[in-house]
Write a protein that holds these residues in place. Structure first.
Motif, PDB file in Angstrom:
ATOM      1  N   SER A 146       0.820  -1.200   0.000  1.00  0.00           N
ATOM      2  CA  SER A 146       0.000   0.000   0.000  1.00  0.00           C
ATOM      3  C   SER A 146       0.859   1.257   0.000  1.00  0.00           C
ATOM      4  CB  SER A 146      -0.937   0.002   1.220  1.00  0.00           C
ATOM      5  OG  SER A 146      -1.755   1.146   1.232  1.00  0.00           O
ATOM      6  N   ALA A 147       1.896   1.267   0.829  1.00  0.00           N
ATOM      7  CA  ALA A 147       2.787   2.430   0.903  1.00  0.00           C
ATOM      8  C   ALA A 147       3.545   2.629  -0.404  1.00  0.00           C
ATOM      9  CB  ALA A 147       3.765   2.270   2.067  1.00  0.00           C
ATOM     10  N   ALA A 148       3.990   1.533  -1.006  1.00  0.00           N
ATOM     11  CA  ALA A 148       4.732   1.631  -2.267  1.00  0.00           C
ATOM     12  C   ALA A 148       3.845   2.162  -3.383  1.00  0.00           C
ATOM     13  CB  ALA A 148       5.298   0.268  -2.638  1.00  0.00           C
ATOM     14  N   LEU A 149       2.605   1.681  -3.450  1.00  0.00           N
ATOM     15  CA  LEU A 149       1.687   2.151  -4.478  1.00  0.00           C
ATOM     16  C   LEU A 149       1.304   3.615  -4.258  1.00  0.00           C
ATOM     17  CD1 LEU A 149      -0.654  -0.951  -4.816  1.00  0.00           C
ATOM     18  CD2 LEU A 149       1.022  -0.157  -6.494  1.00  0.00           C
ATOM     19  N   ALA A 150       1.185   4.006  -3.002  1.00  0.00           N
ATOM     20  CA  ALA A 150       0.829   5.393  -2.693  1.00  0.00           C
ATOM     21  C   ALA A 150       1.908   6.367  -3.144  1.00  0.00           C
ATOM     22  CB  ALA A 150       0.571   5.555  -1.198  1.00  0.00           C
ATOM     23  N   ASP A 151       3.126   5.872  -3.316  1.00  0.00           N
ATOM     24  CA  ASP A 151       4.256   6.702  -3.728  1.00  0.00           C
ATOM     25  C   ASP A 151       4.400   6.765  -5.244  1.00  0.00           C
ATOM     26  OD1 ASP A 151       6.387   8.355  -2.858  1.00  0.00           O
ATOM     27  OD2 ASP A 151       7.827   6.775  -3.345  1.00  0.00           O
ATOM     28  N   LEU A 152       3.502   6.100  -5.961  1.00  0.00           N
ATOM     29  CA  LEU A 152       3.557   6.054  -7.421  1.00  0.00           C
ATOM     30  C   LEU A 152       2.292   6.669  -8.017  1.00  0.00           C
ATOM     31  CD1 LEU A 152       4.867   2.404  -7.694  1.00  0.00           C
ATOM     32  CD2 LEU A 152       6.142   4.423  -8.471  1.00  0.00           C
ATOM     33  N   SER A 153       2.429   7.229  -9.201  1.00  0.00           N
ATOM     34  CA  SER A 153       1.264   7.782  -9.897  1.00  0.00           C
ATOM     35  C   SER A 153       0.642   6.732 -10.810  1.00  0.00           C
ATOM     36  CB  SER A 153       1.685   8.994 -10.723  1.00  0.00           C
ATOM     37  OG  SER A 153       2.485   8.580 -11.825  1.00  0.00           O
ATOM     38  N   CYS A 154      -0.573   7.017 -11.261  1.00  0.00           N
ATOM     39  CA  CYS A 154      -1.201   6.111 -12.214  1.00  0.00           C
ATOM     40  C   CYS A 154      -0.400   6.029 -13.508  1.00  0.00           C
ATOM     41  CB  CYS A 154      -2.630   6.566 -12.514  1.00  0.00           C
ATOM     42  SG  CYS A 154      -3.808   6.120 -11.223  1.00  0.00           S
ATOM     43  N   THR A 155       0.243   7.120 -13.903  1.00  0.00           N
ATOM     44  CA  THR A 155       1.048   7.069 -15.120  1.00  0.00           C
ATOM     45  C   THR A 155       2.284   6.195 -14.921  1.00  0.00           C
ATOM     46  OG1 THR A 155       2.085   9.171 -14.506  1.00  0.00           O
ATOM     47  CG2 THR A 155       0.241   9.262 -16.031  1.00  0.00           C
ATOM     48  N   ASP A 156       2.913   6.268 -13.744  1.00  0.00           N
ATOM     49  CA  ASP A 156       4.037   5.367 -13.451  1.00  0.00           C
ATOM     50  C   ASP A 156       3.602   3.912 -13.586  1.00  0.00           C
ATOM     51  OD1 ASP A 156       5.715   7.539 -12.733  1.00  0.00           O
ATOM     52  OD2 ASP A 156       5.069   7.432 -10.632  1.00  0.00           O
ATOM     53  N   LEU A 157       2.464   3.603 -12.983  1.00  0.00           N
ATOM     54  CA  LEU A 157       1.980   2.225 -12.975  1.00  0.00           C
ATOM     55  C   LEU A 157       1.508   1.790 -14.356  1.00  0.00           C
ATOM     56  CD1 LEU A 157       0.111   2.522  -9.590  1.00  0.00           C
ATOM     57  CD2 LEU A 157       2.088   1.053 -10.022  1.00  0.00           C
ATOM     58  N   SER A 158       0.866   2.691 -15.088  1.00  0.00           N
ATOM     59  CA  SER A 158       0.430   2.372 -16.443  1.00  0.00           C
ATOM     60  C   SER A 158       1.626   2.024 -17.325  1.00  0.00           C
ATOM     61  CB  SER A 158      -0.330   3.566 -17.037  1.00  0.00           C
ATOM     62  OG  SER A 158      -0.632   3.348 -18.398  1.00  0.00           O
ATOM     63  N   ASP A 159       2.684   2.825 -17.238  1.00  0.00           N
ATOM     64  CA  ASP A 159       3.882   2.552 -18.038  1.00  0.00           C
ATOM     65  C   ASP A 159       4.507   1.210 -17.652  1.00  0.00           C
ATOM     66  OD1 ASP A 159       3.506   4.951 -19.289  1.00  0.00           O
ATOM     67  OD2 ASP A 159       5.165   5.988 -18.304  1.00  0.00           O
ATOM     68  N   ALA A 160       4.519   0.932 -16.348  1.00  0.00           N
ATOM     69  CA  ALA A 160       5.084  -0.343 -15.893  1.00  0.00           C
ATOM     70  C   ALA A 160       4.278  -1.519 -16.404  1.00  0.00           C
ATOM     71  CB  ALA A 160       5.148  -0.372 -14.366  1.00  0.00           C
ATOM     72  N   MET A 161       2.952  -1.394 -16.391  1.00  0.00           N
ATOM     73  CA  MET A 161       2.122  -2.495 -16.869  1.00  0.00           C
ATOM     74  C   MET A 161       2.238  -2.667 -18.383  1.00  0.00           C
ATOM     75  SD  MET A 161      -1.175  -2.621 -14.326  1.00  0.00           S
ATOM     76  CE  MET A 161      -1.537  -0.877 -14.346  1.00  0.00           C
ATOM     77  N   ASP A 162       2.442  -1.565 -19.108  1.00  0.00           N
ATOM     78  CA  ASP A 162       2.737  -1.702 -20.533  1.00  0.00           C
ATOM     79  C   ASP A 162       4.038  -2.477 -20.730  1.00  0.00           C
ATOM     80  OD1 ASP A 162       0.494  -0.444 -21.464  1.00  0.00           O
ATOM     81  OD2 ASP A 162       1.469   1.484 -21.861  1.00  0.00           O
ATOM     82  N   LYS A 163       5.057  -2.141 -19.934  1.00  0.00           N
ATOM     83  CA  LYS A 163       6.345  -2.830 -20.020  1.00  0.00           C
ATOM     84  C   LYS A 163       6.181  -4.328 -19.769  1.00  0.00           C
ATOM     85  CE  LYS A 163      10.993  -2.656 -20.009  1.00  0.00           C
ATOM     86  NZ  LYS A 163      11.800  -2.143 -21.155  1.00  0.00           N
ATOM     87  N   LEU A 164       5.278  -4.673 -18.860  1.00  0.00           N
ATOM     88  CA  LEU A 164       5.063  -6.071 -18.475  1.00  0.00           C
ATOM     89  C   LEU A 164       3.904  -6.729 -19.236  1.00  0.00           C
ATOM     90  CD1 LEU A 164       5.470  -5.502 -14.636  1.00  0.00           C
ATOM     91  CD2 LEU A 164       7.101  -6.670 -16.140  1.00  0.00           C
ATOM     92  N   ALA A 165       3.315  -5.994 -20.162  1.00  0.00           N
ATOM     93  CA  ALA A 165       2.183  -6.497 -20.956  1.00  0.00           C
ATOM     94  C   ALA A 165       1.015  -6.939 -20.085  1.00  0.00           C
ATOM     95  CB  ALA A 165       2.628  -7.641 -21.870  1.00  0.00           C
ATOM     96  N   ILE A 166       0.698  -6.130 -19.081  1.00  0.00           N
ATOM     97  CA  ILE A 166      -0.442  -6.377 -18.200  1.00  0.00           C
ATOM     98  C   ILE A 166      -1.511  -5.329 -18.491  1.00  0.00           C
ATOM     99  CG2 ILE A 166      -1.253  -6.485 -15.815  1.00  0.00           C
ATOM    100  CD1 ILE A 166       1.655  -7.065 -14.984  1.00  0.00           C
ATOM    101  N   PRO A 167      -2.698  -5.731 -18.935  1.00  0.00           N
ATOM    102  CA  PRO A 167      -3.764  -4.748 -19.150  1.00  0.00           C
ATOM    103  C   PRO A 167      -4.325  -4.292 -17.810  1.00  0.00           C
ATOM    104  CG  PRO A 167      -4.571  -6.954 -19.589  1.00  0.00           C
ATOM    105  CD  PRO A 167      -3.107  -7.098 -19.300  1.00  0.00           C
ATOM    106  N   GLY A 168      -4.286  -2.988 -17.541  1.00  0.00           N
ATOM    107  CA  GLY A 168      -4.760  -2.538 -16.238  1.00  0.00           C
ATOM    108  C   GLY A 168      -5.337  -1.141 -16.214  1.00  0.00           C
ATOM    109  N   GLN A 169      -5.304  -0.444 -17.351  1.00  0.00           N
ATOM    110  CA  GLN A 169      -5.797   0.931 -17.389  1.00  0.00           C
ATOM    111  C   GLN A 169      -7.301   0.929 -17.636  1.00  0.00           C
ATOM    112  OE1 GLN A 169      -3.415  -0.358 -19.448  1.00  0.00           O
ATOM    113  NE2 GLN A 169      -1.528   0.825 -19.280  1.00  0.00           N
ATOM    114  N   CYS A 170      -8.063   1.432 -16.669  1.00  0.00           N
ATOM    115  CA  CYS A 170      -9.527   1.386 -16.717  1.00  0.00           C
ATOM    116  C   CYS A 170     -10.055   2.573 -17.525  1.00  0.00           C
ATOM    117  CB  CYS A 170     -10.103   1.398 -15.308  1.00  0.00           C
ATOM    118  SG  CYS A 170      -9.593   0.000 -14.289  1.00  0.00           S
ATOM    119  N   LEU A 171     -10.412   2.316 -18.768  1.00  0.00           N
ATOM    120  CA  LEU A 171     -10.789   3.370 -19.702  1.00  0.00           C
ATOM    121  C   LEU A 171     -12.077   4.075 -19.273  1.00  0.00           C
ATOM    122  CD1 LEU A 171     -10.309   4.789 -22.439  1.00  0.00           C
ATOM    123  CD2 LEU A 171     -11.704   2.978 -23.482  1.00  0.00           C
TER     124      LEU A 171
END
Length: 221
Positions: A9-34
């Motif tokens: 929870s603390a680690a995610l709170a320190d990241l933005s949605c754009t940080d996480l979106s880019d990471a999931m693109d890198k890992l080929a994980i669909p996660g952006q809720c359109l």
């Protein structure tokens, strides 16, 4: 998972949605809720999904559900109303109770109402918008605790939801540590680019130092 729930929870709170979106693109994980956006751009949420799926009423009208008293801190209420814009599934009383119970926020593939209460209590709601017409006698609970769809993304109970001014991402529980690690690397690389530019470098040169154009690219892409 080697990280505790609190650490995640603390680690995610320190990241933005754009940080996480880019990471999931890198890992080929669909996660952006359109199309799922905050009622107020200042809203931020981090927590694990508690899921509910709605469907249209039939001969038996069913109910919109009495569930909020069973949910507490650390959870995000995730409501799949199939993207409906003509019937709300969240309003004043749910907002008040959820806020009192310390629920982290609500994510709706659909609309909410009684926006003023959410703003007054600073209770984070992310949805497709707001409208006043009740869902009573229009929708009914189909299932709780089952996988749901939000903005085209599959969300399972326990998955991590992160929301900010740019929208909502859903991170699969089984891969959250991997996503956090990659997101931290991307964020740090972009911070280095900013420092280089502030120090007088061209953006082109600063991007070249960190391999910017491949930061979000999946290895097989």
């Amino acid at each position: 998972m080697t990280m505790s729930v609190e650490d995640v929870s603390a680690a995610l709170a320190d990241l933005s949605c754009t940080d996480l979106s880019d990471a999931m693109d890198k890992l080929a994980i669909p996660g952006q809720c359109l199309g799922i956006m905050p009622l107020d751009r200042s809203f931020r949420l981090v927590g694990q999904a508690w899921t509910l799926r709605y469907g249209p009423v039939g001969e038996d009208p069913g109910t919109v559900g009495d569930y909020i008293d069973d949910i507490g801190p650390g959870r995000v209420v995730v409501l799949d109303n199939q993207g409906r814009l003509d019937a709300t599934v969240w309003g004043d009383l749910l907002t008040m109770t959820a806020s009192k119970r310390g629920v982290e926020g609500t994510v709706i593939d659909g609309v909410c109402r009684d926006v003023d209460r959410a703003l007054e209590l600073s209770y984070p709601i992310f949805s497709r918008g707001n409208w006043m017409r009740t869902g009573k006698d229009r929708v009914q609970v189909e299932a709780t605790g089952d996988p749901v769809t939000v903005g085209g993304v599959r969300v399972e109970a326990g998955d991590w939801l992160v929301g900010d001014g740019d929208g909502v991402v859903s991170v699969p529980m089984a891969r959250v540590e991997e996503v956090v690690a990659v997101a931290n690397n991307i964020r740090d690389a972009e911070e280095r680019i900013r420092r280089e530019v502030e120090s007088g470098s061209s953006l082109r040169a600063a991007r070249g130092l960190v391999g910017y154009h491949s930061l979000q690219t999946h290895a097989s892409g």
